[in-house]
Write a protein that holds these residues in place. Structure first.
Motif, PDB file in Angstrom:
ATOM      1  N   ARG A  43      43.963  75.089  -9.964  1.00 35.34           N
ATOM      2  CA  ARG A  43      43.238  75.401  -8.762  1.00 35.34           C
ATOM      3  C   ARG A  43      41.844  76.027  -8.445  1.00 35.34           C
ATOM      4  O   ARG A  43      41.568  76.438  -7.590  1.00 35.34           O
ATOM      5  CB  ARG A  43      44.274  76.651  -8.135  1.00 35.34           C
ATOM      6  N   GLY A  44      41.134  75.920  -9.730  1.00 39.16           N
ATOM      7  CA  GLY A  44      39.712  76.078  -9.392  1.00 39.16           C
ATOM      8  C   GLY A  44      39.391  77.506 -10.138  1.00 39.16           C
ATOM      9  O   GLY A  44      38.158  77.800 -10.271  1.00 39.16           O
ATOM     10  N   VAL A  45      40.475  78.145 -10.677  1.00 38.20           N
ATOM     11  CA  VAL A  45      40.243  79.290 -11.352  1.00 38.20           C
ATOM     12  C   VAL A  45      39.553  78.990 -12.832  1.00 38.20           C
ATOM     13  O   VAL A  45      40.178  78.319 -13.570  1.00 38.20           O
ATOM     14  CB  VAL A  45      41.483  80.405 -11.459  1.00 38.20           C
ATOM     15  N   GLU A  72      38.842  83.698 -16.084  1.00 37.06           N
ATOM     16  CA  GLU A  72      39.520  84.447 -15.292  1.00 37.06           C
ATOM     17  C   GLU A  72      41.024  84.178 -15.118  1.00 37.06           C
ATOM     18  O   GLU A  72      41.726  84.998 -14.982  1.00 37.06           O
ATOM     19  CB  GLU A  72      38.754  83.931 -13.791  1.00 37.06           C
ATOM     20  N   LEU A 118      43.918  86.977 -15.545  1.00 38.44           N
ATOM     21  CA  LEU A 118      45.086  87.044 -14.811  1.00 38.44           C
ATOM     22  C   LEU A 118      46.300  86.946 -15.386  1.00 38.44           C
ATOM     23  O   LEU A 118      47.346  87.525 -15.001  1.00 38.44           O
ATOM     24  CB  LEU A 118      44.819  85.979 -13.509  1.00 38.44           C
ATOM     25  N   SER A 134      49.376  89.677 -15.676  1.00 39.29           N
ATOM     26  CA  SER A 134      50.586  89.025 -15.482  1.00 39.29           C
ATOM     27  C   SER A 134      51.707  89.873 -16.628  1.00 39.29           C
ATOM     28  O   SER A 134      52.775  90.285 -16.352  1.00 39.29           O
ATOM     29  CB  SER A 134      50.573  87.669 -15.645  1.00 39.29           C
ATOM     30  N   ILE A 182      54.382  82.737 -12.058  1.00 40.48           N
ATOM     31  CA  ILE A 182      53.421  83.675 -12.838  1.00 40.48           C
ATOM     32  C   ILE A 182      53.865  85.181 -12.271  1.00 40.48           C
ATOM     33  O   ILE A 182      53.273  85.646 -11.092  1.00 40.48           O
ATOM     34  CB  ILE A 182      52.023  83.296 -12.289  1.00 40.48           C
ATOM     35  N   VAL A 202      51.418  88.653 -10.907  1.00 44.01           N
ATOM     36  CA  VAL A 202      50.453  88.240  -9.940  1.00 44.01           C
ATOM     37  C   VAL A 202      50.752  88.056  -8.708  1.00 44.01           C
ATOM     38  O   VAL A 202      51.610  86.937  -8.554  1.00 44.01           O
ATOM     39  CB  VAL A 202      49.429  87.143 -10.872  1.00 44.01           C
ATOM     40  N   THR A 248      46.866  87.268  -4.097  1.00 44.43           N
ATOM     41  CA  THR A 248      45.736  87.833  -4.970  1.00 44.43           C
ATOM     42  C   THR A 248      45.461  86.410  -5.637  1.00 44.43           C
ATOM     43  O   THR A 248      44.133  86.000  -5.906  1.00 44.43           O
ATOM     44  CB  THR A 248      46.272  88.583  -6.191  1.00 44.43           C
ATOM     45  N   PHE A 249      46.386  85.629  -5.999  1.00 42.89           N
ATOM     46  CA  PHE A 249      46.167  84.512  -6.820  1.00 42.89           C
ATOM     47  C   PHE A 249      45.332  83.263  -5.909  1.00 42.89           C
ATOM     48  O   PHE A 249      44.345  82.955  -6.424  1.00 42.89           O
ATOM     49  CB  PHE A 249      47.567  83.741  -7.069  1.00 42.89           C
ATOM     50  N   THR A 279      41.726  84.590  -5.376  1.00 42.45           N
ATOM     51  CA  THR A 279      40.936  84.390  -6.691  1.00 42.45           C
ATOM     52  C   THR A 279      40.776  82.805  -6.692  1.00 42.45           C
ATOM     53  O   THR A 279      39.378  82.308  -7.025  1.00 42.45           O
ATOM     54  CB  THR A 279      41.749  84.529  -7.955  1.00 42.45           C
ATOM     55  N   ALA A 280      41.498  81.822  -6.398  1.00 41.14           N
ATOM     56  CA  ALA A 280      41.313  80.393  -6.742  1.00 41.14           C
ATOM     57  C   ALA A 280      40.051  80.014  -5.507  1.00 41.14           C
ATOM     58  O   ALA A 280      39.267  79.277  -5.625  1.00 41.14           O
ATOM     59  CB  ALA A 280      42.481  79.575  -6.362  1.00 41.14           C
ATOM     60  N   VAL A 338      53.635  85.056  -7.860  1.00 41.18           N
ATOM     61  CA  VAL A 338      53.310  83.338  -7.601  1.00 41.18           C
ATOM     62  C   VAL A 338      54.724  82.675  -8.359  1.00 41.18           C
ATOM     63  O   VAL A 338      54.872  82.755  -9.449  1.00 41.18           O
ATOM     64  CB  VAL A 338      52.163  83.021  -8.497  1.00 41.18           C
TER      65      VAL A 338
END
Lengths: 431, 253
Positions: free
Chosen positions: A386-388, A392, A396, A400, B92, B95, B99-100, B103-104, B144
Motif C-alpha cells: 500500500r506504499g508504506v 514504517e 505499525l 499492532s 492487522i 491498527v 490510521t492505516f 499512513t499509506a 484493519v
C-alpha cells in the motif's frame, strides 16, 4: 554445592547488604513493621543465582552492596503524563522533593509522607505496611521486598475514602549516577473508593520499590506506570495487592530502556466477584533485561484475572515472563487468562517464559498461552504493497503487537500518552 | 501502461516454475481480465507484479509506463501507481483502518514528493468514498480487516484503491467469497474508478464478475502462459465449455 553451604553463602550476602543500610528511626508501629520485615529477610536470605525463582534473571547487581553506576540520559522530549491533570509527588533519587511536588491535598484522599507517618505511634498504614508484602512471601519468597519494608527510607501513604478528583502521579527523578533508592508506598482504598496512580521516571541508578495496595469492597484502582529513560538503571519493583469483593484492579506498565528491570506483582482475591487485570508492554534494544514475574491467587468465588504481557526485543535484548495463576479449593467460577508474547526483531534477542497454572477447584475457566515470533511477513507485505515503507510498516506491526496490552488502559487520554511513548521509541530507532 | 514481456517465474525456495513466458500489454484506460483454472499461475502473476517475496524472476521484464518495476520494493511499486486488491486481505489487529489508510496515503505522497494530506482533508475524502462503498464509520475505526466479513474485506480493498488512486489496478479474485449483492457493490466501486488514465487487470475464476466489470480484453491462462486472448465473448465461452477445449487447442496438457 551442598545445601548448608548455599545457606551460609546467602546468609553472608544478606548480612553484607544489610550492613550498608540503616533502618530509619520511627514510632512504635513503624519500628515493629520494619523489624518484622528484617526477620523475614534474614529467614529467607537475599536471592541467589541458584534460586529457581531467579533462574532467568541474575540477582547479583540487585543485591550487591553498592549500586552499579548508571549514567543519566538526557532526553529532549517532555516526560510522559505531562499533559495530564494530576497531583504530582516528586522523588529525586528516592527522596521526596516538597518544592517540586504539589500540595499533598486532594478531596477524598489522605496523603502522608512515610517519614512523617512513621514517626507517629499509630497510623492507619500499620494494617497495610509490610502486611501485604508478608502475605506475598508464601508460597514464594520475595526477599528484596522484605528488605524494602525493613529499610525503605521514603515513600507515600495514600488513603482514599471517596472518588479521587484526579490521578496521583509519582515522579521519580534520577540525578546522581550512584544513587541507590528504596521507596515504599502504601495505598488503601476504602469501600467504594476510586483512585488512579501514575508512575514514571528512572528513579535512581538502582531502585527498589514496593507498592502495597489494599482494595476494599467495591473500590476501583487504576495504575499506569512508565519505566523509561536512563539506559543503565536497574530496578526491582514489587506490587502487592489484595482485593475485596466486587472490586476492580487494573495495572499497566510500559518499560523501555534500563539495563535490568524485574517487576513482580502479587495479586490476591479475597472477596468474591472481583476483577484484576495486569498488563505490560516492554521494548528492549541492546543491553536490556526485562523480567515480569506475576503471581495471582484466587481465593474467592467468581473472580476474573487477566495477564497480558508483550515484549518487543532486538539487538540482544532479553525478556523474561514468569506468571502463575493459583486457584485455591473453593474458588469456583474463576476466570483466569494469561498471555505472554515476544516479538523478536532479530536472531540475537531472547524470550524466556514460564507460564503456570495450579488449580484446586473444579468449576473454573483458566487458560494460558505464550508465543515467541518474528514480524508477520504477510502483514508486512500487505502494508508495503500500500506504499508504506518497510520501516514504517514494521513500526505499525509492533504497535499492532502491543495493542492487546495497551488496550488494558481504560482511560483514553492516558492510553494516548503511552502510545505516544511507544511511537516515539520506534521513531528514534533506525531500520 | 503495463507491459509484461516473456515473464518466467519460479519459486525461490523450490525448483518449481510457475510462469513460463507471459506476455501482456495493457493500454491506459483499458480493462483486461485473466481467467484460468486453479494452479494456472494467476495469483502468482499478481504477487510478482506487486513485489511479494518468495518468487524469482528468471527471464523477461515488466515495465509500468516504461519504467522497469521488477527491481523495486513493494512500496516503490505502490508509489509508482501499482495496486493489488488482495484475494485474502490481511488482518492487522490494533491498527485502526483509518490510521492505516492515512499512513499509506501520506507515505505515497511523500515518496512522490507531494505534501502530506491534512487530517481534516483526509477525513473529508475518506468519508465521501466510504459512503459510496457503504462502509460505515465503525468499519473505518476498527482494526484493519479484523472481524470483517468476506464482503467487508473486499469493500475495504476497494476503498484503499479509491483512496490511493493508483493508475494500474490489479484485482486478484475480488469476487471470491462474495454474495450477489456484495459483488454488485464492489463492482460499482471499481467501475466508479474507471477512467482514461487508469487500467485494470481483473483476475477471476468465473465469468459472473465480468458481467459487472466489463472487460475490453479477456485472456485465458493455463500452465503459466496466456493461451488465448479475445473479447468479452471469450469469458462466456469458458463459462459454457470450461477450460478443457481451450487447453487442447493450445496444445497444453
Amino acid at each position: 554445592m551442598a545445601r548448608a553451604d548455599l545457606k551460609k553463602e546467602k546468609h553472608e550476602a544478606t548480612e553484607a547488604r544489610i550492613s550498608t543500610l540503616n533502618m530509619p528511626q520511627g514510632g512504635t508501629w513503624a519500628s515493629m513493621a520494619r523489624n518484622e520485615a528484617l526477620s523475614r529477610l534474614r529467614g529467607m536470605g537475599l536471592p541467589a543465582r541458584r534460586d529457581e525463582y531467579w533462574k532467568y534473571t541474575r540477582p547479583d547487581t540487585l543485591i550487591q552492596q553498592d549500586a552499579p553506576a548508571a549514567a543519566l540520559f538526557d532526553s529532549l522530549e517532555p516526560a510522559v503524563f505531562d499533559s495530564v491533570d494530576r497531583l504530582k509527588i516528586v522523588f529525586v533519587d528516592g527522596v521526596f522533593d516538597a518544592a517540586a511536588s504539589d500540595d499533598l491535598s486532594l478531596s477524598g484522599v489522605e496523603i502522608d509522607r512515610l517519614e512523617t507517618a512513621a514517626a507517629a505511634d499509630i497510623h492507619w498504614a500499620k494494617d497495610v505496611y509490610g502486611r501485604l508484602e508478608a502475605r506475598g512471601q508464601t508460597p514464594v519468597a520475595r526477599p528484596l521486598a522484605a528488605l524494602n519494608s525493613a529499610y525503605a527510607t521514603d515513600g507515600i501513604l495514600i488513603r482514599v475514602t471517596g472518588k479521587a478528583a484526579k490521578p496521583i502521579s509519582l515522579i521519580y527523578t534520577h540525578k546522581s549516577e550512584a544513587s541507590d533508592a528504596i521507596l515504599h508506598h502504601v495505598i488503601k482504598l476504602e469501600k467504594g473508593a476510586e483512585l488512579t496512580v501514575l508512575e514514571n521516571g528512572p528513579a535512581a541508578s538502582r531502585f527498589n520499590k514496593v507498592m502495597e495496595v489494599e482494595v476494599a469492597d467495591g473500590a476501583k484502582f487504576h495504575h499506569i506506570r512508565a519505566q523509561g529513560r536512563d539506559h543503565e538503571r536497574r530496578a526491582a519493583t514489587h506490587l502487592f495487592t489484595r482485593l475485596g469483593s466486587e472490586s476492580l484492579f487494573k495495572s499497566f506498565t510500559l518499560t523501555v530502556n534500563g539495563a535490568l528491570t524485574r517487576n513482580e506483582a502479587v495479586i490476591e482475591f479475597s472477596g468474591d466477584n472481583a476483577v484484576a487485570h495486569i498488563a505490560g508492554a516492554a521494548m528492549g534494544d541492546g543491553a536490556f533485561h526485562h523480567d515480569d514475574t506475576v503471581f495471582i491467587t484466587h481465593d474467592a468465588v467468581n473472580c476474573e484475572s487477566r495477564q497480558v504481557y508483550k515484549k518487543v526485543l532486538r539487538n540482544g535484548a532479553v525478556g523474561v515472563f514468569q506468571g502463575k495463576i493459583l486457584v485455591k479449593e473453593g474458588a469456583q467460577k474463576t476466570d483466569g487468562y494469561q498471555i505472554s508474547q515476544a516479538l523478536l526483531l532479530d536472531d540475537d534477542s531472547q524470550f524466556l517464559a514460564k507460564p503456570e497454572l495450579e488449580i484446586y477447584a473444579d468449576d473454573v475457566a483458566c487458560s494460558h498461552g505464550s508465543t515467541t515470533g518474528a514480524i508477520d511477513q504477510d502483514a508486512l507485505y500487505y502494508l508495503r504493497s500500500r506504499g508504506v515503507t518497510k520501516k514504517e510498516a514494521t513500526d505499525l506491526l509492533v504497535l499492532s503487537f502491543m495493542a492487546e496490552a495497551v488496550e488494558e488502559i481504560e482511560d483514553e487520554s492516558l492510553r494516548e500518552e503511552i502510545v505516544t511513548r511507544l511511537t516515539g521509541w520506534l521513531e528514534r530507532r533506525s531500520g | 501502461m503495463l507491459d509484461i514481456k516473456n515473464l518466467h517465474v519460479k519459486l525461490e525456495e523450490e525448483d518449481k516454475v510457475i510462469l513460463k513466458g507471459v506476455d501482456l500489454k495493457i493500454e491506459p484506460g483499458s480493462v483486461h481480465a485473466i481467467m484460468g483454472p486453479n494452479g494456472s499461475g494467476k495469483s502468482t502473476l499478481s504477487y510478482v507484479l506487486s513485489g511479494r517475496a518468495g518468487y524469482e524472476v528468471t527471464d523477461g521484464s515488466v515495465t509500468l509506463d516504461d519504467v522497469d518495476i521488477l527491481d523495486m520494493e513493494p512500496e516503490e511499486r505502490a508509489a509508482a501507481g501499482l495496486f493489488l486488491a488482495f484475494q485474502y486481505p490481511v488482518e492487522i489487529p490494533g491498527v485502526g483502518n483509518m490510521t492505516f489508510l492515512r499512513t499509506a496515503v501520506n507515505a505515497q505522497r511523500k515518496a512522490r514528493g507531494q505534501d502530506e494530506m491534512s487530517a481534516a482533508e483526509f477525513l473529508k475524502v475518506i468519508r465521501e468514498k466510504a459512503k459510496t462503498l457503504q462502509i460505515d464509520a465503525d468499519m473505518l475505526k476498527r482494526p484493519v480487516n479484523v472481524g470483517f466479513s468476506g464482503g467487508e474485506k473486499k469493500r475495504n480493498e476497494i476503498l484503499q484503491m479509491a483512496m490511493l488512486e493508483p493508475k494500474m489496478c490489479i484485482l486478484d479474485e475480488t469476487d471470491s467469497g462474495l454474495d450477489v449483492d456484495a459483488m454488485k457493490l464492489v463492482s460499482e466501486g471499481v467501475n466508479a474508478l474507471r477512467d482514461a488514465g487508469r487500467s485494470f487487470l481483473v483476475i477471476t475464476h468465473y465469468q459472473r464478475l465480468l458481467d459487472h466489470i466489463k472487460p475490453d480484453v479477456v485472456h485465458i491462462m493455463s500452465d503459466g502462459r496466456l493461451i488465448k486472448s479475445g473479447g468479452p465473448e471469450l469469458a462466456l465461452e469458458v463459462e459454457q465449455n470450461g477450460y478443457a477445449d481451450l487447453k487442447a487447442d493450445a496444445g497444453a496438457v
